[in-house]
Design an enzyme around this catalytic site. Structure first.
Site, PDB file in Angstrom:
ATOM      1  N   CYS A 381      32.955  35.788  45.373  1.00 12.27           N
ATOM      2  CA  CYS A 381      31.799  35.605  46.241  1.00 12.27           C
ATOM      3  C   CYS A 381      31.877  34.258  46.982  1.00 12.27           C
ATOM      4  O   CYS A 381      32.658  34.136  47.910  1.00 12.27           O
ATOM      5  CB  CYS A 381      30.501  35.786  45.455  1.00 12.27           C
ATOM      6  SG  CYS A 381      29.144  36.300  46.520  1.00 12.27           S
ATOM      7  N   HIS A 506      31.204  40.870  42.804  1.00 11.73           N
ATOM      8  CA  HIS A 506      31.188  40.188  41.501  1.00 11.73           C
ATOM      9  C   HIS A 506      31.800  41.080  40.421  1.00 11.73           C
ATOM     10  O   HIS A 506      31.065  41.782  39.716  1.00 11.73           O
ATOM     11  CB  HIS A 506      29.746  39.847  41.116  1.00 11.73           C
ATOM     12  CG  HIS A 506      29.150  38.765  41.949  1.00 11.73           C
ATOM     13  ND1 HIS A 506      29.246  37.436  41.618  1.00 11.73           N
ATOM     14  CD2 HIS A 506      28.473  38.826  43.122  1.00 11.73           C
ATOM     15  CE1 HIS A 506      28.639  36.708  42.541  1.00 11.73           C
ATOM     16  NE2 HIS A 506      28.160  37.529  43.469  1.00 11.73           N
ATOM     17  N   GLU A 508      32.831  40.296  37.609  1.00  9.38           N
ATOM     18  CA  GLU A 508      32.446  39.867  36.251  1.00  9.38           C
ATOM     19  C   GLU A 508      31.330  40.720  35.664  1.00  9.38           C
ATOM     20  O   GLU A 508      31.214  40.846  34.444  1.00  9.38           O
ATOM     21  CB  GLU A 508      32.084  38.370  36.237  1.00  9.38           C
ATOM     22  CG  GLU A 508      30.754  37.970  36.900  1.00  9.38           C
ATOM     23  CD  GLU A 508      30.856  37.743  38.415  1.00  9.38           C
ATOM     24  OE1 GLU A 508      31.805  38.258  39.047  1.00  9.38           O
ATOM     25  OE2 GLU A 508      29.961  37.063  38.968  1.00  9.38           O
TER      26      GLU A 508
HETATM   27  N1  GLN Z   1      26.052  31.833  49.148  1.00  7.95           N
HETATM   28  C1  GLN Z   1      26.912  32.913  49.468  1.00  7.95           C
HETATM   29  C2  GLN Z   1      26.182  34.022  50.200  1.00  7.95           C
HETATM   30  O1  GLN Z   1      24.994  34.104  50.144  1.00  7.95           O
HETATM   31  C3  GLN Z   1      27.597  33.452  48.240  1.00  7.95           C
HETATM   32  C4  GLN Z   1      26.654  34.083  47.274  1.00  7.95           C
HETATM   33  C5  GLN Z   1      27.236  34.208  45.900  1.00  7.95           C
HETATM   34  O2  GLN Z   1      28.234  33.566  45.570  1.00  7.95           O
HETATM   35  N2  GLN Z   1      26.624  35.002  45.047  1.00  7.95           N
HETATM   36  O3  GLN Z   1      26.801  34.846  50.837  1.00  7.95           O
END
Ligand code: GLN
Length: 544
Positions: A381, A506, A508
């Site tokens: 992410c 994600h 994870e």
């Molecule tokens: N801040 C980034 C976004 O909003 C990544 C978000 C995250 O890592 N969950 O796209």
């Protein structure tokens, strides 16, 4: 419907979530269909707007719910995916009651905590159990007995036990038995007090789970039994474990599975823990070790990255390699050159998700190390978006490249706001959330890792890789190998690197002890392969 309530006494942070998950596992091992509901007695509607420092990681479910991290434990221990209805908060209950009141559903009555709020709570518990097709629902009550916040929930559960009648509900109370003084004496008084508190609201525990640093002696168990009016065999000692996946077996060894089935009139079958035990045996047998650097900004509170740590535990239990996580505060990195040196010696580097400007430069520096030194890198992410920024700055020579999240006016916005996010102002539940389909490029490394070209992964983001830069990325060796059905960039990988992979989603959240996530497996395998080349087993350098 059978219900097992898990409450907590004395202090929070006793591992109530792990206890609840483990109890669920005991029943599941007996082939009993089970589900779990978490009650969070705070007024937030969900955990999405909560700071990971205060509350640990926000766990995302398939349906896009931003949930308490215990939902992650439930999914991992049960090997089942849950939906947002399995995380009940005071915010949700009050919202439902107030909406009903505004609609006029209460027909002129005065709307009160009892019976309207408690009624809504009971209705939800029944509904969640039924929708899950479960015979047993475990209900974990967040907070500590005696908190004002949890009162309506405990009252609703007391009412429910009365309504369901004898043999339908079991109350499990988790408490702390501290060990104090020079001779290490176990103290039962806090447990006595918290059980008294519970009984004052009309709930008599059937089972006491005593947490503490060491196993309880028979004497202490007998004392708790006497003072708390619980049968001696129902006082269960759960000392701290080296890994949480031991807890179901610790409970089973003390007969908890059969105590619960007897209490609830469930069929008593021989539990099957074959795969679980295999996982643990492998986990314990780990001989080789690798060090994985995790670079984030909430590293002081490990719970903020809980699902990542767990994913590595799952890999350890699968590959039989000890994985030591080294936590780096990304803010410290630019001002502490010694840290950069240490980082260069790690076997792999992971940059997890995150938000905002603080600490991003440290993340970018870490990614540059991974990329230039051939250290396996997994960017998740924000760690994926930052890898794009690093690549743009250092390879495409666009020194001002950035994400517009950090610099809204930057000349090279390689990461920018998703189109549908423009005009969204509210923070709660408004990101691109939950399970989304991702199509992987045939022949790519990522497709090889998954062994397929279509996957579903969970998301939580507002920004995305700017498509305008993709051609330049590709020419310089950073290739997009995964896209959403509507064309957004979901995965990229560096072509001339042993393992440099970024994912917008994600992974994870989907790793489980019995099915470790393929990306984490491949990442650790890459780290092992690199270590093997540098220090072949048996070579003198490995001994030194
Ligand atoms: N801040 C980034 C976004 O909003 C990544 C978000 C995250 O890592 N969950 O796209």
């Amino acid at each position: 419907m059978k219900v097992i309530v898990v409450s907590g006494g004395v202090i929070s942070g006793l591992g109530k979530g792990i206890t609840t998950s483990s109890l669920g596992r005991l029943l599941k091992a007996r082939g009993i269909p089970v589900t779990i509901l978490k009650i969070d007695p705070y007024l937030n509607v969900d955990a999405g707007t909560m700071n990971p420092y205060q509350h640990g990681e926000v766990f995302v479910l398939d349906d896009g719910t931003e949930a308490d991290l215990d939902l992650g434990n439930y999914e991992r221990f049960l090997g089942q995916s849950l939906s947002g209805t399995h995380n009940l908060t005071t915010g949700k209950i009050y919202r439902a009651v107030i909406e009903k009141e505004r609609r006029g559903d209460y027909l002129g009555n005065t709307v009160q905590i009892i019976p309207h709020v408690t009624g809504e709570i009971k209705r939800t518990i029944r509904e969640v159990c039924q929708a899950a097709g479960a015979d047993v629902i475990l209900v974990e009550v967040g907070g500590t007995v005696g908190d004002i916040e949890s009162m309506p929930f405990l009252e609703a559960l007391r009412e429910l036990s009365y309504e369901l009648g004898e043999g339908h509900m079991a109350f499990v109370h988790t408490t702390l038995v501290p060990v104090v003084g020079p001779v290490g004496e176990a103290k039962t008084k806090p447990t006595q007090h918290s059980v008294r508190e519970l009984r004052a609201i009309g709930i008599r525990p059937n089972l006491i789970i005593a947490r503490g640093p060491t196993p309880l002696t028979a004497d202490i168990k007998a004392k708790i039994s006497l003072f708390c009016d619980v049968r001696p065999e129902a006082v269960i000692s759960v000392p701290d474990q080296p890994v949480i996946y031991e807890v179901p077996l610790v409970l089973e060894a003390q007969g908890v599975g059969s105590i619960l089935t007897r209490l609830l009139g469930l069929p008593e079958r021989q539990p099957d823990f074959t795969a679980w035990k295999e996982f643990l045996a492998n986990y314990r047998a780990a001989e080789r070790t690798i060090e994985v650097a995790v670079v984030g900004k909430y590293t002081e509170l490990r719970d903020a990255y809980l699902s990542h740590s767990e994913a590595f535990h799952h890999v350890q239990g699968h590959l039989g390699v000890e994985i030591r996580l080294q936590w780096y505060d990304s803010e410290d990195i630019p001002r502490n050159p010694a840290l950069l040196g240490r980082l260069e010696r790690s076997d792999a580097i992971l940059v997890p998700g995150g938000f905002g400007a603080r600490g991003v430069e440290g993340k970018i520096r870490s990614i540059a190390i991974a990329r230039t030194k051939g250290i396996p890198y997994l960017g998740v992410c924000y760690g994926f978006q930052m890898a794009a920024v690093e690549f743009a700055r250092n390879v495409l020579e666009l020194p001002q490249a950035n994400t517009t999240e950090v610099d809204s006016a930057c000349p090279d916005p390689v990461v920018c706001l998703l189109e549908e996010q423009k005009g969204v102002n509210a923070l709660g539940g408004t990101m691109r959330l939950g399970a989304q389909r991702v199509v992987l490029s045939p022949g790519s490394r990522v497709a090889e890792i998954y062994g397929k070209t279509e996957i579903w992964e969970r998301h939580r983001h507002r920004y995305e890789i700017n498509p305008e830069y993709l051609e330049r990325f590709r020419k310089a060796g950073l290739v997009v190998t995964g896209r959403s059905v509507d064309g957004r960039v979901e995965v990229f990988e560096a072509s001339d690197h042993p393992f440099f992979l970024g994912v917008q989603f994600h992974p994870e959240f989907l790793s489980r002890p019995e099915s470790p996530h393929p990306l984490y497996l491949a990442f650790v395998r890459a780290a092992l392969a690199r270590k093997e080349v540098a220090h072949p087993v048996g070579a003198p350098s490995a001994v030194a």
